[in-house]
Scaffold this active site. Sequence first.
Site, mmCIF file in Angstrom:
data_model
loop_
_atom_site.group_PDB
_atom_site.id
_atom_site.type_symbol
_atom_site.label_atom_id
_atom_site.label_comp_id
_atom_site.label_asym_id
_atom_site.label_seq_id
_atom_site.Cartn_x
_atom_site.Cartn_y
_atom_site.Cartn_z
ATOM 1 N N GLY A 65 0.668 -1.145 0.070
ATOM 2 C CA GLY A 65 0.034 -0.009 0.041
ATOM 3 C C GLY A 65 0.802 1.399 0.026
ATOM 4 C CG ASN A 66 5.038 1.443 1.558
ATOM 5 O OD1 ASN A 66 4.534 0.183 1.179
ATOM 6 N ND2 ASN A 66 5.946 1.640 2.074
ATOM 7 C CE LYS A 113 -9.314 -10.094 3.205
ATOM 8 N NZ LYS A 113 -8.378 -9.577 3.915
ATOM 9 C CE LYS A 158 0.778 -6.241 -2.174
ATOM 10 N NZ LYS A 158 0.734 -6.659 -0.695
ATOM 11 C CE LYS A 188 2.645 -7.548 3.472
ATOM 12 N NZ LYS A 188 2.015 -7.279 2.490
#
Length: 331
Positions: free
Chosen positions: A28-29, A147, A232, A294
Amino acid sequence: MELEHKDPEKSKQCCRSRQETIVVALGGNAILQPGQSGTFEEQMENVRKTAAQLAELILSGKRLVVTHGNGPQVGRIFQQQEIGAREGIPGMPLYVCGAMSQGQIGYMIQQALYNELLKAGCQKTVVTLICQSLVDPSSPAFENPTKPIGSFYSEAEAKKAMAEKGEAWKEDSGRGWRKVVPSPEPLACAEIAAIRSLIDEDVVVIISGGGGIPVIQDSSGTLSGIEAVIDKDLGAQMMARETGADVLLILTDVANVSIHYRTPEEKKLEQVSLDEMKAYYRQGHFRAGSMGPKVLAAIRFVESGGMRAVITSLENALAGAEGKIGTVIKR
Ligand code: ADP
Ligand code: MG
């Protein structure tokens, strides 16, 4: 008409990437920093800094496939549909919002990366592809949508949507009701053949934004969109597996993965074997909504034959790709 080459000789020298193929997953960053409101200018400025990191990888001779998150962007686009619908502009379904976010973010990365490479005298084609990720409609994820998406609504509005449209809604910690959608696993990418040819042609591909647009396939092979969101990092891992990449590089906002995260015994992980990482994963060191997927993506990639998976911060992209910094998982 072709784009003008500024320095054809220099461009030719750097333009053929010969080293390993790296699938990068941007967090996101890379696009939006905490506390920012999300204007185009803010996002473009962040993307420019991200592109400078990615350009370093390419200039060092690596082939790059870029994937990225889309959470805040697709959320906003979905809300814009809700607001527009009140003014009589038909709202688009979530999967179309997913495609819009791939176009929006892809455009920014594509242009910023092209410009960054050009600055270094390397003219290379960068493209964004709309990517459809196949999911299994009988996956257990569809029985338990988790979600939240879109705005908060009243209980009455939520109950109406549940009854009339068969949607799932949940009360969100006293703040109101939100629509919830499932998060199934991505199984395959419908456009994989085109992606492989583009990589062979040494084109930089931006793909699998937001894990890809979730689609299902019927018995005749026909594809259609389905209301869901894909993680993602799992999308990036699927892409890395399907492209036969050497390295899966997950770039986020921390330099290392930790065990005993945010406790006095916290320990940063550096070089970790696959078996060690699997043990830590089973012991529950990694949070479900953030580091968990991740680490799972990294484990699966190495297990499926990948050379190494690295989780580190955006600033560490090049050294991370080479396995010199960050949390590096090897067989
Ligand atoms: P991104 O948006 O970059 O894909 P997230 O924000 O979802 O990633 O996840 C990264 C965050 O995960 C870090 O900022 C960190 O606060 C958090 N995190 C949770 N568990 C761990 C852990 N065990 N080690 C390191 N960071 C962790
Ligand atoms: Mg984040």
